[in-house]
Motif scaffolding. Sequence first.
Motif: not given
Length: 574
Positions: A307-328
């Motif tokens: 999350e930290r690296v992706v946020k720095e170089i790109m932005g936030k990850l896509n949010q899943h429709p249900v999952r509490s985290t935006n990653y699996g």
Amino acid sequence: QVVLARDFVCSVPCTSPHRLSSASSCGVLAIVGMLRHDATRRLTRRAASALTSCRGASAVTAAPPAPAPPTSTPHSSQAQQRRHMLNAVTTTTSTASAPPLPAMSMPLRSATDEMELGTVEFGVARSTVVNGGRQVQLEFADGSQYELHGSWLKDASPANRGPDFYRTSAADVWKLRDFTVTGATPLNRGEQVEVTYDGPAGHTHIDVFESRWLRAFAPFVGKPLNHHSSPTATLKGSGSLMERLMRNRKPWRSDVEMPVFDATALCESEDLQVEWLERMVDPGIAIITGMGVPGSLERELAGAPMERVVKEIMGKLNQHPVRSTNYGVMRKTAESATQGADYDMSNPLSMHTDHSVYHGTPGFLQFLYQAEGSVQSKVCDGYALAEYVKAHHPRAYELLTTVDITHSSRNTLYTREGAPRSVYDAATAPCPFELVHTHPVIQLDSQGRVDKVVQSETKRGACALPFDLYDEFMEAYELWTQLCEDARFVKEFDWPEGTMIVTNNHRTLHGRATVPPGMARTMVFGYVNKVLVENRYRLLRQNQTERSAPSLDSRWLTRVPNQVLERMVSPAVE
């Protein structure tokens, strides 16, 4: 009268420019315009020099009080002031005694007349006001000539926007017809063009435009005037700065060298981020090392380094429709396997792209972070497969690019709180949602080029294939799925702990990693959509251009179509 006027101009000493009033300056400028082709080059330069000095003096000489402006609200007055400040040009008010400029085409000063040095690259060499101020003709250093609408210049000027990059007034569009161009003058060896307008109630407005910005827009908004000018270009949709990269892709096979980037260096360098994003178009695969390991493998913390690296170089990850985290999170455990086939690491998976069941395949970049354990994995190039089928099996290619199949599923993998659940656990209520996506396996763009490959045999649903095409299509599809596993196209690679694989999910297929016996494994995955990727690349290229050409700052590089921006950030594009 012409001779007297010429002698009058040449007799004005540069040391006493205050002898000409603003009104005289306007009159002399018009006369000099008529004399340009009759006077010698030496005489013209002396006249232009005298006028320049006179003009500078008139700016500081006391002028009669300006007529009262038309009634306006405080808000509109403040907005106008902000626009002028953004353009960094002082707006002057014409005096009551200043005569109007002649209603005729007026050749104005050129950059080459102004100084001995040549016009800068992409600069304006000559400018002419025509049709009573309704249009302006520009001749650029490359010899191209275009005619632009004066009202377009007024409307498109960055002076119209505020610090939030929005227009400062929604009412300015109603006033465009109240302005006519009275002057257009190349400045700074043609690097800029100063445009003067007569506005309502005799007020004068001045904009200064960057010539490189004008040259980029000219083929789209201007009328070409000579053979050096590009034919009128037409915009179709938003476009993308990545389209040039898409056009130049090269297919790869099992011997491809996967680009490698260091996480820290990537986060610290925008230039490196540009290179990384370009590699995500071609070859569509990269390894990011030096990610480190998470402080905890607990589900809510395991993806923190990614999350930290992706946020720095790109932005936030896509949010899943249900999952509490935006990653699996996938683990090599019996408990993880109960979430279904995708999460059972003992179950081999055919080569596939992700998000095949989501309409439009929103996951453009896929991030796969090895939080625990070291494994071997594999990828293949869907673009190479498509090009191979096109060359060797043209009928199969036609079917795979035109016949729609369906990927579909019902997701019951998470609870209403967004926590993972076993699909075999009837006691735990799921938070279900449906997914369906009907499309060709190989999707083409408007130019007939491969745009996207969508492949996942395990998520293929019941497909409504036409009766007459069924046998032929299934034969083509079988060929396709076999090529996806063909050793000629599959790249195998080592995937150590603390590294992240990034794939172009519209191009690159991946398979199940091979986990050594006894090896504990935790893999974290997430996605970002194509719009976010393209706009991040747009911003980074804007920043690169501004660093190399500081005059092309955000005023000129924002609020413009991608097709125009590309001509400023990649000047060779025409």
